[in-house]
Scaffold this active site. Structure first.
Site, short mmCIF file in Angstrom:
data_model
loop_
_atom_site.label_atom_id
_atom_site.label_comp_id
_atom_site.label_asym_id
_atom_site.label_seq_id
_atom_site.Cartn_x
_atom_site.Cartn_y
_atom_site.Cartn_z
N HIS A 1 3.28 -2.94 6.95
CA HIS A 1 2.16 -2.07 6.57
C HIS A 1 2.06 -0.90 7.55
O HIS A 1 2.80 -0.81 8.53
CB HIS A 1 0.85 -2.85 6.56
CG HIS A 1 0.66 -3.70 5.35
ND1 HIS A 1 -0.18 -3.35 4.31
CD2 HIS A 1 1.21 -4.89 5.00
CE1 HIS A 1 -0.14 -4.29 3.37
NE2 HIS A 1 0.70 -5.23 3.77
N GLU B 1 1.79 -4.10 11.45
CA GLU B 1 1.04 -2.86 11.30
C GLU B 1 1.67 -1.76 12.15
O GLU B 1 1.79 -1.90 13.38
CB GLU B 1 -0.42 -3.06 11.72
CG GLU B 1 -1.21 -4.02 10.83
CD GLU B 1 -1.65 -3.37 9.52
OE1 GLU B 1 -1.38 -2.17 9.32
OE2 GLU B 1 -2.29 -4.08 8.71
N HIS C 1 0.86 -1.18 0.00
CA HIS C 1 0.00 0.00 0.00
C HIS C 1 0.90 1.24 0.00
O HIS C 1 1.58 1.51 0.99
CB HIS C 1 -0.91 0.01 1.22
CG HIS C 1 -1.89 -1.13 1.25
ND1 HIS C 1 -2.39 -1.68 2.41
CD2 HIS C 1 -2.46 -1.84 0.23
CE1 HIS C 1 -3.23 -2.66 2.12
NE2 HIS C 1 -3.28 -2.78 0.80
N GLU D 1 1.32 3.95 2.89
CA GLU D 1 1.78 3.53 4.22
C GLU D 1 3.30 3.61 4.28
O GLU D 1 4.01 2.61 4.38
CB GLU D 1 1.25 2.12 4.51
CG GLU D 1 -0.27 2.09 4.56
CD GLU D 1 -0.88 0.70 4.56
OE1 GLU D 1 -0.11 -0.28 4.66
OE2 GLU D 1 -2.12 0.58 4.44
#
Length: 614
Positions: A469, A543, A373, A376
């Protein structure tokens, strides 16, 4: 114009299981050759036409890949375990980023210094949406910047270095004189994505972000430049078309500002700014749009400043990092840079193989990836910290290189990063929902990464997969793992050991209580679930919050230094995980000491302390 070799590829030359130059190719090798022939990177076996940038080779102990070659120099052609020690080669030449032909690109080179604030930057008190000041709409204001690429249809067609041919347009309204205080906006550079700016007051602007290319949604990341600033007034910006209903901006997250004058005169880089930060619903339509509003004072008159959602890390930044690696006589001994494949636009998706010289026999494999992504960017900084530590002279790094082969793809979605997308590739879809799909032409990076892991699993143990991410709604750092509802207690525990250990190594950043391990149907085609289905027993998504940490007495934003430290801590945890050292962590991590207590989709683990207390 059709790429060289496209028609040949369509006729089936180099098809799976086919022949090339009279030699039988394995299906995976043949797919790579077909894909790269599409872009004209293979010699015609009969005519002897030269390769332009790539060649297939099979280093000892490794499966075939396309090695990156310099356009003007030799590059890295042979890797660790397949060569005697040699003098370092000159940095290889890397092609500039390729853009869709609809995108205009300014010629200025955008560079930012790296800087760590002397003190942690605390979260700001969020503003109650009910107290938000009324913002005029576009119809009451004056458009002072408007740039939207004229897309040729609904899908990506072709790309070129430098983007659109011909002279640039003038999307910013010209100043009427030296007394005109209107800001001059610009975003036609790598990772920039401002579409429109409307001046609705003397120092107030409503902004619209460009959706991900070839889509009408995914507005979250932002990065743009302003000039003609004034130091005294309080400016107010409102981004009027944010897509997500919830955001960390409602919990104290602030935007980033970069002043060129401060960078040049005082060595100050990106810093958190903004007062009266508010995130709220701004439209009643479907789907609804949300507004991010904040006020800021610029540090100087007549300055050039940048505003961004996160610390930018572009494709050119990655290439600069790889050039530095190539020129380093120590690190280049145990790091080989290759091309996993090329993106839809023709940008190289880089693959790094890191291990100690002397072969790979008996070594287990660790696979890591980042930036599926593009919005990010924190994942790229954590990845850089991971690579910096692995390639360092630290005793633990040397041990890791002796024990493992690391396969690292630092930027899975270079096209999205180049054009400033938030989530999608140029296919107009999320590549982290495309694993396992038989679409190598649409999602080449995830397809070839999965194929590489599948092949490695047939020959070596892949002990860990981690995909880096960022997260826009939850503070701290955490992981998503994989287990099935019917797994026994031992299997469920093993999935949770690595995140638990990482939480002990990073108590002021990593939240084990925020980790989740369910495999939801909507996540079946993510990287972590796909790798787990292939047979990687420990497969995770890391994350990293867009904001910062609320742990260990902190309530502050992550700095670049914080993000890079995550990579080092991940390496430290890998050593603990594969060879626990109670004297170091002060805990007995044998599975028998872990007691599961179910709480919905998470499991609370209680650790019994060893004789060496933490």
């Amino acid at each position: 114009m059709e790429p060289v070799g496209h028609r040949a590829a369509q006729r089936g030359q180099g098809a799976p299981g086919g022949f090339a130059g009279g030699q039988f190719l394995k299906p995976y090798d043949s797919f790579i050759r077909t894909h790269l022939r599409f872009y004209g990177y293979f010699r015609d076996e009969k005519t002897g036409r030269e390769e332009t940038a790539m060649s297939l080779g099979k280093p000892s102990g490794q499966h075939p890949k396309a090695s990156i070659m310099g356009n003007t120099g030799p590059g890295w052609q042979r890797g660790p375990g397949n060569e005697p020690n040699r003098e370092p080669q000159a940095p290889f030449s890397l092609s500039p980023p390729r853009w869709p032909v609809e995108c205009e690109v300014i010629q200025e080179k955008i560079e930012h210094i790296e800087w760590v604030p002397p003190k942690p930057e605390p979260f700001c008190p969020p503003m109650d949406p009910e107290q938000t000041l009324y913002t005029l709409g576009e119809e009451q204001g004056t458009v002072v910047y408007h740039y939207s690429p004229a897309l040729q249809g609904s899908c990506f067609i072709r790309a070129r270095v430098g983007g659109a041919p011909g002279p640039l347009s003038s999307p910013a309204a010209p100043l009427e004189g030296p007394q005109d205080t209107t800001l001059l906006f610009e975003s036609r550079f790598e990772s920039g994505n401002l579409q429109k700016a409307i001046k609705v007051g003397p120092y107030e602007y409503v902004l619209m972000l460009r959706p991900d290319l070839y889509t009408a949604k995914h507005t979250q990341w932002f990065y743009f430049r302003v000039q003609n600033t004034r130091q005294e007034p309080l400016y107010r910006f409102t981004i009027a078309n944010m897509a997500k209903p919830k955001s960390l901006y409602g919990q104290g997250l602030q935007p980033l500002l970069y002043s060129q004058r401060d960078a040049q005169s005082h060595g100050i880089g990106w810093r958190r700014v903004g007062t009266d930060v508010c995130y709220y619903r701004g439209s009643a339509g479907e789907p609804p749009l949300f507004r991010l509003s904040w006020t800021v004072r610029f540090p100087h008159d007549g300055d050039t400043c940048f505003l961004a959602a996160g610390y930018p890390y572009t494709y050119s930044d990655l290439q600069c990092y790889l050039r530095t690696l190539a020129a380093d006589p120590a690190r280049s001994r145990y790091c080989r840079v290759q091309a996993l494949c090329r993106s839809l636009a023709g940008n190289v998706v880089y693959l790094l193989t890191i291990t100690s010289p002397g072969g790979t026999a008996g070594k287990r494999v660790v696979v890591a990836s980042a930036r599926a992504h593009p919005g990010e960017s924190g994942g790229s900084w954590a990845m850089r910290g991971f690579l910096d530590f692995l390639l360092s002279a630290h005793a633990d790094a040397r041990l890791l290189r002796r024990l493992f082969v690391f396969k690292v793809v630092p930027m899975l979605n270079p096209d999205g990063v180049v054009v400033g997308n938030s989530r999608c590739s140029l296919a107009g879809r999320d590549p982290n929902r495309a694993y396992g799909m038989a679409l190598p032409g649409s999602f080449p990076s995830v397809w070839y990464l999965r194929a590489m892991v599948q092949r490695m699993l047939a020959e070596q143990e892949v002990v860990l997969y981690c995909d880096f991410h960022g997260h826009s709604r939850k503070n701290n750092v955490f992981m998503y793992g994989c287990d099935a509802g019917g797994d026994d207690a031992g299997t469920r525990l093993r999935q949770r050991v690595f995140p638990l250990m990482l939480s002990k190594n990073a108590p002021d950043k990593f939240s084990f209580s925020s980790c989740k391990f369910q495999v939801q149907k909507s996540k079946e085609r993510t990287g972590r679930v796909s790798m787990w289905r292939l047979g990687v027993s420990h497969s995770y998504t890391l994350e990293v919050a867009f904001s910062g940490s609320t742990l260990g007495g902190r309530s502050s934003h992550f700095s670049v230094e914080d993000l890079e430290s995550l990579g080092r801590l991940l390496c430290d945890t890998l050593l603990d995980f594969c060879d626990p050292a109670p004297a170091k962590v002060g805990l007995d991590l044998a599975l028998g000491a872990l007691v599961p207590r179910d709480h919905g989709d998470t499991v609370t683990l209680t650790l019994s302390h060893s004789s060496s207390s933490a």
